[in-house]
Every structure is written in structure tokens, then in C-alpha cells.
Design an enzyme around this catalytic site. Structure first.
Site, short mmCIF file in Angstrom:
data_model
loop_
_atom_site.label_atom_id
_atom_site.label_comp_id
_atom_site.label_asym_id
_atom_site.label_seq_id
_atom_site.Cartn_x
_atom_site.Cartn_y
_atom_site.Cartn_z
N ASP A 1 0.76 -1.10 -0.05
CA ASP A 1 -0.10 -0.15 0.10
C ASP A 1 0.99 1.19 -0.04
OD1 ASP A 1 -2.51 1.47 0.12
OD2 ASP A 1 -1.82 1.72 2.34
N SER A 2 0.39 2.28 -0.27
CA SER A 2 1.24 3.56 -0.18
C SER A 2 1.48 4.04 1.42
CB SER A 2 0.18 4.78 -0.37
OG SER A 2 -1.05 4.73 0.31
N GLY B 1 -3.18 8.69 -3.82
CA GLY B 1 -4.68 9.11 -4.47
C GLY B 1 -4.43 9.82 -5.57
N CYS C 1 -4.30 -1.82 -1.76
CA CYS C 1 -4.58 -0.27 -2.01
C CYS C 1 -5.59 -0.56 -3.48
CB CYS C 1 -3.20 0.30 -2.32
SG CYS C 1 -3.24 1.95 -2.92
N ASN C 2 -6.73 0.34 -2.96
CA ASN C 2 -7.71 0.40 -4.08
C ASN C 2 -7.02 1.48 -5.36
OD1 ASN C 2 -9.34 -0.22 -1.45
ND2 ASN C 2 -10.89 -0.22 -3.24
N GLU D 1 -2.74 8.27 8.06
CA GLU D 1 -1.32 8.01 7.75
C GLU D 1 -0.76 8.91 9.07
OE1 GLU D 1 1.56 6.03 5.88
OE2 GLU D 1 -0.44 5.85 5.70
N CYS E 1 -11.00 2.41 -0.10
CA CYS E 1 -9.86 2.85 0.37
C CYS E 1 -9.17 2.01 1.69
CB CYS E 1 -9.63 4.30 0.48
SG CYS E 1 -8.13 4.99 1.13
N THR E 2 -8.32 1.54 1.57
CA THR E 2 -7.94 0.70 2.54
C THR E 2 -7.59 1.42 3.93
OG1 THR E 2 -5.76 0.50 1.70
CG2 THR E 2 -7.15 -1.32 1.42
N HIS E 3 -7.19 2.74 3.75
CA HIS E 3 -7.11 3.55 4.88
C HIS E 3 -8.31 3.75 5.85
CE1 HIS E 3 -3.13 4.63 3.18
NE2 HIS E 3 -2.64 5.07 4.35
N1 DGL Z 1 -4.94 3.11 0.83
C1 DGL Z 1 -4.87 3.56 -0.61
C2 DGL Z 1 -6.44 3.20 -1.05
O1 DGL Z 1 -6.62 2.10 -0.84
C3 DGL Z 1 -4.91 5.03 -0.80
C4 DGL Z 1 -4.47 6.21 0.03
C5 DGL Z 1 -3.44 7.13 -0.64
O2 DGL Z 1 -3.86 7.82 -0.98
O3 DGL Z 1 -2.42 6.93 -0.54
O4 DGL Z 1 -6.90 3.54 -2.07
#
Ligand code: DGL
Length: 269
Positions: free
Chosen positions: A3-4, A36, A66-67, A145, A177-179
Site C-alpha cells: 500500500d502507499s 490518491g 490499495c484500491n 497516515e 480505500c484501505t486506509h
Molecule cells: N490506501 C490507499 C487506497 O486504498 C490509498 C491512500 C492514498 O491515497 O495513498 O486507495
């Protein structure tokens, strides 16, 4: 899985729960968080570099946790690494359309996720008779984050992002979004008791387990599992936040990008 940043840990914890004998290597590309707002070409280049790193470390499967990276690069990764098992995040539009009674579904994601063809295809395939209210949630992944999971800033962002979809009649909200899975309590509180919030992470873990079983790739049950973490950011910062998010101690190693390649660096301190 990668992921990011820390968002993919919401997928990691489901995978570890479902597949306790599998060893994992989690890669957080915190040098580039957030993903993103980044263009597709850059997301593909980053995803390819990380996948190559996984191949060099003998990973048998890659989960794009990460989506945003999935939307930009999942198909590309499968074409570039045809013998590797590559799984990605697909917005949970299908289960949401099966569960909604109001026929209005809210989707929370980053800008790049909505722009990707994966989202358009998923929406087109499953949401023909349901209205999707797509909400770009700028700044929300950044809160997670930086370790801010509740409080006035999160509440203000959630009000801005959720209220329009609630006003439109959404009774189901998809976390794409996984976050955002780490904000699920705050999201559910703001959305209220009549609204179901869907986190796709358990379904992804189930899918991975089925795929590994079908391909005869499951680890032998007697084998002790190990879990490694790598970040292109600062290991102490990652470790402190990751431990909070997964409820267990985490000790990561540092890596650095050299052009399109990732190399490990010795841990500072
Ligand atoms: N966790 C990431 C997702 O699932 C994106 C978050 C980011 O923008 O880095 O999309």
C-alpha cells in the site's frame, strides 16, 4: 502485500487472521504517500517496482492492498507478471448493491480510484439498478497516515464526505480505500444506525485463501509463519502507528527507491 502506507494493514490483519500459517511481507511506500492524487503512469511504475521487489523475495502471491494502485495497475501487473498470483482491491459495489434497500449506495475513495477503469467496470457491471454516490475523500487517508483516527478534524471531514450521500438516501456505504477501514467506527457513528458500512478486507482474505488452495500453494500447517514489514518512509514512525493499528508490536526495515528499483537500507539507529 503493499500500500502507499499503513492503510493496507487493514487487509493484512484479515489475511493473517484467515491464513495463520502463511508468512507475509508488507511493503508501505511511504515515500510516495498519498497515492490518491498521482497519475496512472506513475502508479503503474511504483506498483511494478514493488512487485519486482516481492518476486526477488520469493513471494508466491501479491496482494495490492490499495484500491488506488489496484485501479491503476492491477491489470498491468497481471500482464507484466503472468505466472504470479496477483490479487487487488475491487470496490465492494457488488455486495453493496445486494444489501441496499434504498437502492442508493455511497462509495468513499481517492480520486485515482474513481478515474480507473476498474471502478467504471465494477460500477457498470453491478450497479445498473442502484444509484452510486461517489465521494472523493481528499485528505482522509492522510489523517490515518498521521495517526489521527478520531477528533474534530476527522469529524469535520466525515461530515463533509458522508452528509451528501446520506442526504441522497444512501443506506450502504462502501469503503473503497484501505486506509478508511481504520476509521470505520467514526464513519459508522456519523452515518447512523440505519446505514451499513462495508469494508472489503475480509472478502479479499477469503478470496486469497480460496485461490491459494485452488493452486495448491497453501503453506504446510506445521510451518511457523513470519511477518516482515518494509517502508520507504521512517521505520520508527511506521512501527509506532502500525502497532497501534494492528494491536501487536511491529518492527520494520527501511528501503529506498533507486530510479525504478527498490533497495533495502540498514535500519537507522
Ligand atoms: N490506501 C490507499 C487506497 O486504498 C490509498 C491512500 C492514498 O491515497 O495513498 O486507495
Amino acid at each position: 502485500m503493499f500500500d502507499s502506507g499503513v492503510g493496507g494493514l487493514s487487509v493484512w490483519r484479515e489475511i493473517v487472521r484467515r491464513l495463520p500459517t502463511e508468512s507475509t511481507l508488507y511493503f508501505a511506500d511511504q515515500a510516495h504517500v498519498p497515492y490518491g492524487p498521482r497519475p496512472v503512469d506513475e502508479l503503474r511504475r511504483l506498483s511494478e517496482g514493488i512487485t519486482r521487489f516481492f518476486v526477488e523475495h520469493d513471494c508466491k502471491a501479491v496482494v495490492v492492498a490499495c484500491n488506488t494502485a489496484s485501479a491503476a495497475a492491477l491489470k498491468y501487473l497481471r500482464e507484466t507478471f503472468p505466472t504470479l498470483v496477483v490479487i487487488g482491491m475491487e470496490p465492494a459495489v457488488k455486495p453493496a448493491t445486494a444489501r441496499t434497500r434504498s437502492r442508493v449506495v455511497g462509495v468513499m475513495a481517492t480520486p485515482a480510484t474513481f478515474q480507473g477503469r476498474l471502478f467504471q467496470a465494477t460500477a457498470g457491471r453491478f450497479a445498473a439498478h442502484v444509484r452510486l454516490v461517489n465521494q472523493v475523500c481528499d485528505g482522509l487517508a492522510e489523517q490515518v497516515e498521521s495517526g489521527v483516527l478520531e477528533g474534530p478534524e476527522v469529524d469535520a471531514l466525515l461530515a463533509r464526505f458522508l452528509d451528501p450521500m446520506l442526504a441522497a438516501g444512501a443506506d450502504t456505504v462502501v469503503l473503497a480505500c484501505t486506509h478508511y477501514a481504520f476509521l470505520i467506527d467514526a464513519i459508522a457513528r456519523r452515518a447512523g444506525p440505519g446505514v451499513e458500512v462495508i469494508d472489503p478486507a475480509p472478502a479479499i482474505a477469503r478470496h486469497l485463501a480460496n485461490l491459494l488452495a485452488a493452486k495448491n500453494l497453501l503453506a504446510a500447517s506445521a510451518q511457523p509463519a513470519s511477518h516482515a514489514f518494509v517502508t520507504t518512509g521512517a521505520p520508527p514512525t511506521f512501527d509506532a502507528l502500525a502497532a497501534r493499528l494492528v494491536g501487536a508490536p511491529v518492527r520494520s526495515s527501511a528501503a529506498q527507491w533507486h530510479d525504478d528499483r527498490i533497495e533495502m537500507v540498514s535500519r537507522p539507529g
